[in-house]
Design a protein around this motif. Sequence first.
Motif, PDB file in Angstrom:
ATOM      1  N   MET A 132       0.821  -1.207   0.000  1.00 18.49           N
ATOM      2  CA  MET A 132       0.000   0.000   0.000  1.00 18.49           C
ATOM      3  C   MET A 132       0.863   1.268   0.000  1.00 18.49           C
ATOM      4  O   MET A 132       0.507   2.267  -0.621  1.00 18.49           O
ATOM      5  CB  MET A 132      -0.941   0.000   1.203  1.00 18.49           C
ATOM      6  CG  MET A 132      -1.966  -1.125   1.178  1.00 18.49           C
ATOM      7  SD  MET A 132      -3.014  -1.056  -0.291  1.00 18.49           S
ATOM      8  CE  MET A 132      -3.433  -2.801  -0.488  1.00 18.49           C
ATOM      9  N   ALA A 133       2.007   1.216   0.669  1.00 22.77           N
ATOM     10  CA  ALA A 133       2.918   2.357   0.653  1.00 22.77           C
ATOM     11  C   ALA A 133       3.392   2.640  -0.772  1.00 22.77           C
ATOM     12  O   ALA A 133       3.534   3.808  -1.170  1.00 22.77           O
ATOM     13  CB  ALA A 133       4.106   2.091   1.573  1.00 22.77           C
ATOM     14  N   MET A 134       3.629   1.596  -1.546  1.00 20.94           N
ATOM     15  CA  MET A 134       4.046   1.770  -2.930  1.00 20.94           C
ATOM     16  C   MET A 134       2.945   2.412  -3.774  1.00 20.94           C
ATOM     17  O   MET A 134       3.206   3.172  -4.710  1.00 20.94           O
ATOM     18  CB  MET A 134       4.434   0.416  -3.529  1.00 20.94           C
ATOM     19  CG  MET A 134       4.973   0.489  -4.947  1.00 20.94           C
ATOM     20  SD  MET A 134       5.223  -1.144  -5.650  1.00 20.94           S
ATOM     21  CE  MET A 134       3.536  -1.697  -5.850  1.00 20.94           C
ATOM     22  N   LEU A 135       1.678   2.133  -3.425  1.00 22.36           N
ATOM     23  CA  LEU A 135       0.556   2.658  -4.198  1.00 22.36           C
ATOM     24  C   LEU A 135       0.154   4.076  -3.787  1.00 22.36           C
ATOM     25  O   LEU A 135      -0.642   4.714  -4.484  1.00 22.36           O
ATOM     26  CB  LEU A 135      -0.652   1.733  -4.051  1.00 22.36           C
ATOM     27  CG  LEU A 135      -0.498   0.345  -4.680  1.00 22.36           C
ATOM     28  CD1 LEU A 135      -1.707  -0.525  -4.347  1.00 22.36           C
ATOM     29  CD2 LEU A 135      -0.326   0.443  -6.194  1.00 22.36           C
ATOM     30  N   MET A 136       0.698   4.577  -2.675  1.00 16.07           N
ATOM     31  CA  MET A 136       0.369   5.931  -2.255  1.00 16.07           C
ATOM     32  C   MET A 136       0.706   6.939  -3.356  1.00 16.07           C
ATOM     33  O   MET A 136       1.767   6.875  -3.976  1.00 16.07           O
ATOM     34  CB  MET A 136       1.142   6.284  -0.980  1.00 16.07           C
ATOM     35  CG  MET A 136       0.556   5.696   0.284  1.00 16.07           C
ATOM     36  SD  MET A 136      -1.080   6.359   0.701  1.00 16.07           S
ATOM     37  CE  MET A 136      -0.716   8.087   0.953  1.00 16.07           C
ATOM     38  N   ASN A 137      -0.225   7.868  -3.591  1.00 16.84           N
ATOM     39  CA  ASN A 137      -0.083   8.955  -4.553  1.00 16.84           C
ATOM     40  C   ASN A 137      -0.095   8.494  -6.014  1.00 16.84           C
ATOM     41  O   ASN A 137       0.126   9.301  -6.912  1.00 16.84           O
ATOM     42  CB  ASN A 137       1.186   9.777  -4.292  1.00 16.84           C
ATOM     43  CG  ASN A 137       1.225  10.340  -2.884  1.00 16.84           C
ATOM     44  OD1 ASN A 137       0.256  10.921  -2.409  1.00 16.84           O
ATOM     45  ND2 ASN A 137       2.346  10.144  -2.186  1.00 16.84           N
ATOM     46  N   SER A 138      -0.359   7.207  -6.242  1.00 17.63           N
ATOM     47  CA  SER A 138      -0.396   6.698  -7.611  1.00 17.63           C
ATOM     48  C   SER A 138      -1.771   6.935  -8.238  1.00 17.63           C
ATOM     49  O   SER A 138      -2.725   7.356  -7.572  1.00 17.63           O
ATOM     50  CB  SER A 138      -0.053   5.205  -7.645  1.00 17.63           C
ATOM     51  OG  SER A 138      -1.059   4.442  -6.987  1.00 17.63           O
ATOM     52  N   TYR A 139      -1.852   6.661  -9.543  1.00 23.87           N
ATOM     53  CA  TYR A 139      -3.087   6.839 -10.307  1.00 23.87           C
ATOM     54  C   TYR A 139      -3.331   5.600 -11.171  1.00 23.87           C
ATOM     55  O   TYR A 139      -2.385   4.947 -11.611  1.00 23.87           O
ATOM     56  CB  TYR A 139      -2.991   8.051 -11.230  1.00 23.87           C
ATOM     57  CG  TYR A 139      -2.954   9.388 -10.526  1.00 23.87           C
ATOM     58  CD1 TYR A 139      -4.109  10.166 -10.405  1.00 23.87           C
ATOM     59  CD2 TYR A 139      -1.774   9.884  -9.994  1.00 23.87           C
ATOM     60  CE1 TYR A 139      -4.080  11.408  -9.771  1.00 23.87           C
ATOM     61  CE2 TYR A 139      -1.729  11.119  -9.350  1.00 23.87           C
ATOM     62  CZ  TYR A 139      -2.892  11.868  -9.245  1.00 23.87           C
ATOM     63  OH  TYR A 139      -2.859  13.091  -8.610  1.00 23.87           O
ATOM     64  N   GLY A 140      -4.607   5.298 -11.418  1.00 27.04           N
ATOM     65  CA  GLY A 140      -4.967   4.170 -12.258  1.00 27.04           C
ATOM     66  C   GLY A 140      -5.838   4.582 -13.433  1.00 27.04           C
ATOM     67  O   GLY A 140      -6.672   5.480 -13.319  1.00 27.04           O
ATOM     68  N   LYS A 141      -5.612   3.926 -14.548  1.00 26.54           N
ATOM     69  CA  LYS A 141      -6.476   4.071 -15.724  1.00 26.54           C
ATOM     70  C   LYS A 141      -7.138   2.722 -15.950  1.00 26.54           C
ATOM     71  O   LYS A 141      -6.468   1.739 -16.277  1.00 26.54           O
ATOM     72  CB  LYS A 141      -5.666   4.474 -16.949  1.00 26.54           C
ATOM     73  CG  LYS A 141      -6.501   4.756 -18.197  1.00 26.54           C
ATOM     74  CD  LYS A 141      -5.605   5.202 -19.352  1.00 26.54           C
ATOM     75  CE  LYS A 141      -6.410   5.646 -20.555  1.00 26.54           C
ATOM     76  NZ  LYS A 141      -5.521   6.100 -21.662  1.00 26.54           N
ATOM     77  N   THR A 142      -8.452   2.672 -15.750  1.00 28.33           N
ATOM     78  CA  THR A 142      -9.167   1.398 -15.689  1.00 28.33           C
ATOM     79  C   THR A 142     -10.306   1.366 -16.691  1.00 28.33           C
ATOM     80  O   THR A 142     -11.171   2.246 -16.698  1.00 28.33           O
ATOM     81  CB  THR A 142      -9.742   1.167 -14.277  1.00 28.33           C
ATOM     82  OG1 THR A 142      -8.682   1.199 -13.335  1.00 28.33           O
ATOM     83  CG2 THR A 142     -10.459  -0.163 -14.190  1.00 28.33           C
ATOM     84  N   TRP A 143     -10.323   0.314 -17.491  1.00 25.55           N
ATOM     85  CA  TRP A 143     -11.433   0.078 -18.418  1.00 25.55           C
ATOM     86  C   TRP A 143     -12.070  -1.262 -18.088  1.00 25.55           C
ATOM     87  O   TRP A 143     -11.377  -2.280 -17.996  1.00 25.55           O
ATOM     88  CB  TRP A 143     -10.935   0.056 -19.862  1.00 25.55           C
ATOM     89  CG  TRP A 143     -10.412   1.366 -20.349  1.00 25.55           C
ATOM     90  CD1 TRP A 143      -9.116   1.773 -20.414  1.00 25.55           C
ATOM     91  CD2 TRP A 143     -11.195   2.456 -20.864  1.00 25.55           C
ATOM     92  NE1 TRP A 143      -9.033   3.048 -20.922  1.00 25.55           N
ATOM     93  CE2 TRP A 143     -10.292   3.490 -21.208  1.00 25.55           C
ATOM     94  CE3 TRP A 143     -12.570   2.666 -21.046  1.00 25.55           C
ATOM     95  CZ2 TRP A 143     -10.707   4.711 -21.725  1.00 25.55           C
ATOM     96  CZ3 TRP A 143     -12.995   3.873 -21.565  1.00 25.55           C
ATOM     97  CH2 TRP A 143     -12.073   4.879 -21.906  1.00 25.55           C
ATOM     98  N   HIS A 144     -13.390  -1.246 -17.905  1.00 27.95           N
ATOM     99  CA  HIS A 144     -14.148  -2.487 -17.762  1.00 27.95           C
ATOM    100  C   HIS A 144     -14.827  -2.786 -19.091  1.00 27.95           C
ATOM    101  O   HIS A 144     -15.500  -1.917 -19.664  1.00 27.95           O
ATOM    102  CB  HIS A 144     -15.212  -2.361 -16.673  1.00 27.95           C
ATOM    103  CG  HIS A 144     -14.683  -2.543 -15.282  1.00 27.95           C
ATOM    104  ND1 HIS A 144     -15.485  -2.881 -14.221  1.00 27.95           N
ATOM    105  CD2 HIS A 144     -13.428  -2.434 -14.778  1.00 27.95           C
ATOM    106  CE1 HIS A 144     -14.750  -2.975 -13.117  1.00 27.95           C
ATOM    107  NE2 HIS A 144     -13.513  -2.698 -13.430  1.00 27.95           N
ATOM    108  N   THR A 145     -14.665  -3.991 -19.550  1.00 30.75           N
ATOM    109  CA  THR A 145     -15.301  -4.421 -20.797  1.00 30.75           C
ATOM    110  C   THR A 145     -16.535  -5.289 -20.553  1.00 30.75           C
ATOM    111  O   THR A 145     -17.224  -5.656 -21.500  1.00 30.75           O
ATOM    112  CB  THR A 145     -14.300  -5.221 -21.644  1.00 30.75           C
ATOM    113  OG1 THR A 145     -13.770  -6.294 -20.853  1.00 30.75           O
ATOM    114  CG2 THR A 145     -13.153  -4.320 -22.100  1.00 30.75           C
TER     115      THR A 145
END
Length: 236
Positions: free
Chosen positions: A133-146
Motif C-alpha cells: 500500500m505504501a508503494m501505491l500511495m499517490n499513484s493513479y490508475g487508468k481502468t477500463w471495464h469491458t
Amino acid sequence: MPRRPSPVRPPGESTSLWHQGLSLGSKALQDTAPLKGFDAYVVGFHPARDDPSIQMEAHHYCRQVNDDFLQCVLFDGNTYEANLIGVEYIVSERFHDTLPEAERRYWHPHNYEVLGGSLVAPGLPEPAERALMAMLMNSYGKTWHTWHTGRLDTGPGDALPLGEPMLMWSFNRDGQCDPALEQHRNQAMDVDRTRKRDARSGLLDRAHPQEGVELLDEAFPDGTPIPGVVDRRTGR
C-alpha cells in the motif's frame, strides 16, 4: 484464502473433447510468458466514471514493470471460473504529472483506497500488505471495464461482454461506495476495514493532494472526506 465466485456463468456448450485436446496441447507445446508475474493480488471497488451507480468488486492481478508502472488484469472473482472484466494500468505520481492535461482526465487517484482501507491484499501478512500500500500511495490508475457481470450481493449482470468499454473511477469519500457491496466483500473475505485504516495511519504523512478526488462529489453529496485525501485543484 476465502473464495469469491463470479456472479455470472457465460452461456455456451460444455467443453468438447476437441477443446480439451487443444488445451492439453497448448499446455505442452506453448509458452505463456506474458502471463508470468501477474501475481500481486488486490481487491477493491470500481464505480463507472460517468455513471457511478454502476459499482463492482474488482479482483486485480498485477505485474510490477518497474517502480513507476504496474499492469493489472481484472476479474470478477478469484476462482478458476472468474470472468476477465477489464484492465488497469497504474502509474506513479511522477509519471502521471508528465501526462498531457487532456489525458489526465482518464486517471483516477488511489489515496482514498489505501488510507480508507477499502483496497486489500488477501493472504498477505499485515507488514507486507502495508509495504504494498505504501508503494501505491499517490499513484493513479487508468481502468477500463469491458464486462459488467454484476455483483455477488445483488445478482448477475450481463451474460456476455456487451456495449462499449466503461472508464472506471475510484471512490474518494466515505459513503460513496454502496455499503451493501462493501459489507458483502468484507464479511466474505474477513476484512476489518477499521483495523486496516488504523494499520495504515502511518502512511498519512506521505499523502499528497491528488487530481480527481472531487469528481464524484456531485453524485454523492453526502460523502465524507477523510484525512490525507485532498483534491489538488481545490484543496478539499
